[in-house]
Design an enzyme around this catalytic site. Structure first.
Site, PDB file in Angstrom:
ATOM      1  N   GLY A  87     -72.044  56.064 145.049  1.00 28.47           N
ATOM      2  CA  GLY A  87     -71.480  54.728 145.150  1.00 28.47           C
ATOM      3  C   GLY A  87     -72.158  53.741 144.218  1.00 28.47           C
ATOM      4  O   GLY A  87     -71.520  52.842 143.679  1.00 28.47           O
ATOM      5  N   SER A  89     -71.293  46.680 150.799  1.00 29.09           N
ATOM      6  CA  SER A  89     -72.132  45.665 150.160  1.00 29.09           C
ATOM      7  C   SER A  89     -72.334  45.962 148.678  1.00 29.09           C
ATOM      8  O   SER A  89     -72.710  45.082 147.909  1.00 29.09           O
ATOM      9  CB  SER A  89     -73.499  45.597 150.852  1.00 29.09           C
ATOM     10  OG  SER A  89     -74.220  46.809 150.672  1.00 29.09           O
ATOM     11  N   GLU A  99     -76.427  53.235 157.071  1.00 21.34           N
ATOM     12  CA  GLU A  99     -76.768  54.540 156.506  1.00 21.34           C
ATOM     13  C   GLU A  99     -77.717  55.329 157.407  1.00 21.34           C
ATOM     14  O   GLU A  99     -77.891  56.532 157.242  1.00 21.34           O
ATOM     15  CB  GLU A  99     -77.369  54.383 155.115  1.00 21.34           C
ATOM     16  CG  GLU A  99     -78.701  53.677 155.072  1.00 21.34           C
ATOM     17  CD  GLU A  99     -79.089  53.336 153.638  1.00 21.34           C
ATOM     18  OE1 GLU A  99     -80.233  53.634 153.265  1.00 21.34           O
ATOM     19  OE2 GLU A  99     -78.265  52.772 152.902  1.00 21.34           O
TER      20      GLU A  99
END
Length: 468
Positions: free
Chosen positions: A120, A195, A344
């Site tokens: 990501g 985010s 996470e």
């Protein structure tokens, strides 16, 4: 006390993004705890910090050195992408986990393609950087990466005047044509899905002609500590970043200073090792645990105390005492937990919750459906297949502990799914993880480090049922 530093086959990801650390096919038999633990686990560098600092060093005004950077697939992909855009990245002195990295900024040029893998940080941090290059840049990645949300990045660049072509997918693959400059200015986005959409724009914003006045408009903004990490990294390099109100960041245009940075150990990757103390019993110590940090893994110190762990600090070492642990008959409570700030950590904590005695509800993690895999569905399916009872909620999971039995555990190309399976396997014999090499994404030495931490015999790959 057992101290382990990775000394297995050399892992040299730079210039080769294939998963090399554990390359044998077939499932991996998760080792069962052979007794109470007494281990010191030296963790490699933070993926989040390594990839942020690589980007900032590439955009800086002179060379920077990253000490103890992470060596993994994600960081390899970032290194190769930046090199392809014109950045010089060379190996320096040898550290505990391999050479330091010397990053020399160069003129950004296009005419290249970027392999995002399943990272990501690469797919969301690099497009704004590529927009500052001159020429076309194509982005693609693993098959699973094409399912990850990217529309916010693509729409953001278009709003900033960048020519982006994605055939309306709002996902990989896509391409852009950089003109060597981005005007910047005011921009409003919805970063509810990640985010990283915010961080990716902020990292390049000082190089925009007018900087960036970025606003988030959406129902939620997950993982705020990751944005705080980005802001802190920018400020450390002399960039002016203000946040006049929640959900708004103003980055002034200007130079990004060179900076030599020591990368902290990856505290999120500490989760399975710290949790191992609660499952197997005994202690696990993590050296170089920072007194202050922007890493979300820092929340583990308080979170695991809610499950009965005792934490002590001494000389920069954080030690987790799980006492007798689940394996020794310790009863773990169920808890209700909002993980909005640290989603996470959820896979490892859900695995622990499945071994507790009381029910747990973990919320604030709806955005995990758009990670390497749909982590909520993956956790529910894996644990339920072993006899558990996990129910998906709109924003999380409800876990009703049940007696678990061994069986297949699917990683779905997700390192944190593999971590969760290893945790379950400490207390449940016969857990077979189909792809332990998924851990190469952020910790290629995971299998070896896990085996030494839990005092197991060499891990083996087996397929006794012929199901993989």
């Amino acid at each position: 006390m057992q101290i382990f530093r990775y000394s297995g086959p050399e892992f040299s990801p730079y210039g080769d993004d294939e998963r090399q650390a554990v390359s044998d096919p077939g499932p991996w038999a998760a080792p069962v705890a052979s007794g109470s633990l007494s281990a010191v686990v030296e963790l490699p560098g933070s993926k989040s910090l390594t990839n942020r600092e690589l980007v900032l060093a590439a955009l800086a005004n002179s060379p920077s050195t990253l000490f103890s950077p992470l060596r993994s697939r994600d960081s390899s992909l970032m290194v190769e992408a930046l090199r392809s855009l014109g950045t010089g990245i060379a190996e320096g002195d040898d550290g505990t986990y391999g050479p330091d990295l010397v990053v020399t900024p160069g003129e950004l040029t296009g005419g290249t393609s970027v392999d995002c893998g399943l990272a990501g940080t690469v797919m969301r941090f690099l497009p704004p950087v590529a927009s500052l290059a001159l020429g076309p840049v194509a982005f693609d990645g693993d098959a699973a990466a094409r399912r990850r949300p990217m529309r916010t990045t693509i729409d953001s660049l278009r709003a900033l005047g960048v020519d982006v072509s994605d055939d309306g997918r709002g996902a990989l693959p896509f391409s852009l044509y950089g003109t060597g400059k981005v005007d910047g200015g005011e921009l409003t986005i919805d970063a509810s899905a990640s985010s990283q959409f915010v961080s990716g724009l902020l990292l390049s914003a000082p190089r925009f002609r007018r900087g960036l006045d970025l606003r988030h408009e959406g129902e939620t903004l997950p993982s705020m500590p990751h944005i705080d990490m980005t802001v802190a990294a920018l400020r450390a390099r002399g960039v002016t970043v203000d946040s006049p109100e929640p959900g708004r960041w103003v980055v002034s245009p200007g130079s990004i200073a060179a900076l030599d940075v020591v990368i902290e150990p990856d505290l999120s990757n500490a989760a399975p090792f710290m949790i191992a103390a609660l499952v197997a019993g005994g202690t696990v110590a993590i050296p170089r645990w920072p007194e202050q940090t922007t890493q979300v893994g820092a929340h583990l110190e308080a979170l695991l105390q809610r499950w009965g762990a005792t934490m002590t600090r001494s000389g920069g070492v954080l030690t987790v005492d799980g006492h007798e642990g689940v394996a020794g008959g310790r009863s773990l409570p169920g808890i209700d937990l909002d993980l909005s700030l640290g989603g996470e950590l959820a896979p490892a904590l859900v695995a622990l919750a499945a071994l507790a005695d009381g029910a747990s509800t973990i919320t604030g993690i709806g955005h995990l459906r758009g990670h390497e895999t749909d982590r909520l569905a993956a956790l529910a399916q894996n644990i339920n297949a072993l006899g558990g009872e996990v129910t998906e909620l709109p924003d999380g999971l409800h876990v009703e502990p049940r007696p678990l039995v061994g069986g297949p555990w699917r990683a779905w190309d997700d390192h944190r799914m593999a971590h969760a399976g290893a945790i379950i396997g400490l207390a449940v014999p016969g857990v077979l993880i189909d792809d332990i090499a998924a851990t190469d994404k952020t910790m290629p030495e995971f299998a070896e480090l896990w085996r030494h931490t839990v005092g197991a015999a060499p891990a083996t790959r087996v397929d006794p049922l012929g199901i993989f």
